[in-house]
Design a protein around this motif. Sequence first.
Motif, mmCIF file in Angstrom:
data_model
loop_
_atom_site.group_PDB
_atom_site.id
_atom_site.type_symbol
_atom_site.label_atom_id
_atom_site.label_comp_id
_atom_site.label_asym_id
_atom_site.label_seq_id
_atom_site.Cartn_x
_atom_site.Cartn_y
_atom_site.Cartn_z
ATOM 1 N N MET A 92 0.849 -1.190 0.000
ATOM 2 C CA MET A 92 0.000 0.000 0.000
ATOM 3 C C MET A 92 0.891 1.250 0.000
ATOM 4 S SD MET A 92 -3.006 1.379 0.216
ATOM 5 C CE MET A 92 -3.557 3.033 0.545
ATOM 6 N N ARG A 128 9.130 -7.765 -8.081
ATOM 7 C CA ARG A 128 9.327 -8.164 -6.675
ATOM 8 C C ARG A 128 8.464 -9.347 -6.262
ATOM 9 N NH1 ARG A 128 5.977 -3.965 -3.350
ATOM 10 N NH2 ARG A 128 4.297 -4.159 -4.827
ATOM 11 N N ARG A 132 14.073 -11.869 0.459
ATOM 12 C CA ARG A 132 13.287 -10.790 1.067
ATOM 13 C C ARG A 132 13.994 -9.439 1.033
ATOM 14 N NH1 ARG A 132 10.579 -13.435 6.085
ATOM 15 N NH2 ARG A 132 9.078 -14.337 4.633
ATOM 16 N N LYS A 133 15.304 -9.461 1.228
ATOM 17 C CA LYS A 133 16.056 -8.205 1.187
ATOM 18 C C LYS A 133 16.011 -7.607 -0.221
ATOM 19 C CE LYS A 133 19.549 -8.689 4.827
ATOM 20 N NZ LYS A 133 19.337 -10.079 5.276
ATOM 21 N N ALA A 186 13.749 -8.210 -2.507
ATOM 22 C CA ALA A 186 12.379 -7.744 -2.739
ATOM 23 C C ALA A 186 12.186 -6.353 -2.127
ATOM 24 C CB ALA A 186 11.376 -8.731 -2.153
ATOM 25 N N GLY A 187 12.858 -6.115 -0.989
ATOM 26 C CA GLY A 187 12.800 -4.789 -0.358
ATOM 27 C C GLY A 187 13.485 -3.734 -1.210
ATOM 28 N N THR A 216 11.158 -2.927 -4.007
ATOM 29 C CA THR A 216 10.046 -2.104 -3.522
ATOM 30 C C THR A 216 10.490 -0.656 -3.338
ATOM 31 O OG1 THR A 216 9.057 -3.976 -2.369
ATOM 32 C CG2 THR A 216 8.411 -1.784 -1.606
ATOM 33 N N TRP A 227 13.819 -3.147 8.279
ATOM 34 C CA TRP A 227 12.812 -2.943 7.223
ATOM 35 C C TRP A 227 12.630 -4.156 6.322
ATOM 36 C CZ3 TRP A 227 8.617 -0.853 5.959
ATOM 37 C CH2 TRP A 227 8.264 -0.534 4.655
ATOM 38 N N VAL A 228 13.730 -4.836 5.981
ATOM 39 C CA VAL A 228 13.623 -5.913 4.989
ATOM 40 C C VAL A 228 13.628 -7.306 5.622
ATOM 41 C CG1 VAL A 228 14.551 -4.570 3.067
ATOM 42 C CG2 VAL A 228 16.126 -5.731 4.595
ATOM 43 N N GLU A 229 13.373 -7.395 6.936
ATOM 44 C CA GLU A 229 13.428 -8.684 7.637
ATOM 45 C C GLU A 229 12.087 -9.416 7.629
ATOM 46 O OE1 GLU A 229 16.246 -10.031 8.921
ATOM 47 O OE2 GLU A 229 17.278 -8.308 8.034
ATOM 48 N N GLU A 230 11.011 -8.689 7.868
ATOM 49 C CA GLU A 230 9.694 -9.312 8.035
ATOM 50 C C GLU A 230 9.087 -9.641 6.664
ATOM 51 O OE1 GLU A 230 8.167 -10.199 10.941
ATOM 52 O OE2 GLU A 230 10.112 -9.680 11.802
ATOM 53 N N TRP A 290 6.877 -9.725 3.335
ATOM 54 C CA TRP A 290 6.197 -8.676 2.562
ATOM 55 C C TRP A 290 4.730 -9.052 2.409
ATOM 56 C CZ3 TRP A 290 8.812 -4.445 2.510
ATOM 57 C CH2 TRP A 290 10.198 -4.484 2.533
ATOM 58 N N TRP A 295 2.664 -9.286 0.067
ATOM 59 C CA TRP A 295 2.197 -10.088 -1.071
ATOM 60 C C TRP A 295 2.564 -11.566 -0.932
ATOM 61 C CZ3 TRP A 295 6.127 -6.373 -1.644
ATOM 62 C CH2 TRP A 295 7.406 -6.876 -1.855
ATOM 63 N N GLU A 296 3.336 -11.918 0.119
ATOM 64 C CA GLU A 296 3.766 -13.312 0.272
ATOM 65 C C GLU A 296 2.617 -14.232 0.672
ATOM 66 O OE1 GLU A 296 7.185 -13.713 2.836
ATOM 67 O OE2 GLU A 296 8.210 -12.028 1.873
#
Lengths: 202, 85
Positions: free
Chosen positions: A1, A46, A52-53, A55-56, A59, B74-77, B79, B81-82
């Motif tokens: 969002m 993404r 995950r990193k 993907a961050g 983003t 910030w990038v640990e948890e 996302w 869309w998962e």
Amino acid sequence: MWSYDRILQHPVNIDQCNPKLAQVIMSQYGGPDGEIGASLRYLSQRFAMPNRKVAGVLTDIGTEELAHMEIVGAIVHQLTSDLTPEQIVEGGFQNYYVDHTLGVWPMAAGGVPYTSISFASKGDPITDLVEDMAAEQKARTTYDNILRLIHDHDVCDPIKFLRAREIVHFQRFGEALRLIQDELDARNFYAFNPAFPADFTK
Amino acid sequence: MDGNNREKLYAFITASSFVCDDLRLFLDTHPTDRAALEYWDRASQARNEAVMEYTKCYGPINSYHVENDCKWAWVEEPWPWEGRC
């Protein structure tokens, strides 16, 4: 969002209209290496990015590209504000004007409408990140080309800012690629798509 | 704090954020509507309090709220869309 903040990432204050420059700079709005394509590329990639990193990174850079789209739109808008019909014809702006008046519409400098054909979302982290690094360089080249055509400080200033961001993004995507490679077999990074099938790497 | 509370809080943030999204549009075209203005104050406050509680207990919703304990969280948890793990 997402939510909107009422700030430009870099200020744009252009006093002198110039429809010729607007037509050139417009390419970084909706052209093949423009900011809209950049944003859609990263924000689309993404979903299938397994790290995950990374993907961050996609983003956050994809979000910043939306802010760059706003900066380029502001430049085009200010370069075409208050044009007279005579200035439109003198500046060669009539072909754009007849379809869009002074509205900002995503197209390349050559008149080709924005198309997602200009980017890939391949579902392979190495393929996508190498594409992203190339994309940042292509956009940097385009900003270099623009900077050779313009000399007005008010226009050069935000363009130089955007050019510098391409270099920072290239660096970050290079680091993101290394994060992916760290999870792979160093003797053959490119043997297969590390994202499909998902259990192939385990 | 258990997983159930986390899910409940997250669902409340999702719902109250949408209330604010919808109210924002209404207020854009009805900027002096008293009832809507009061509703905005209540909804946005409830939403922001929930975001702060979630951030403290489970991790950041917005990168400006990241509380760093010697590491960028910030990038640990996961996302959004998962989907549910």
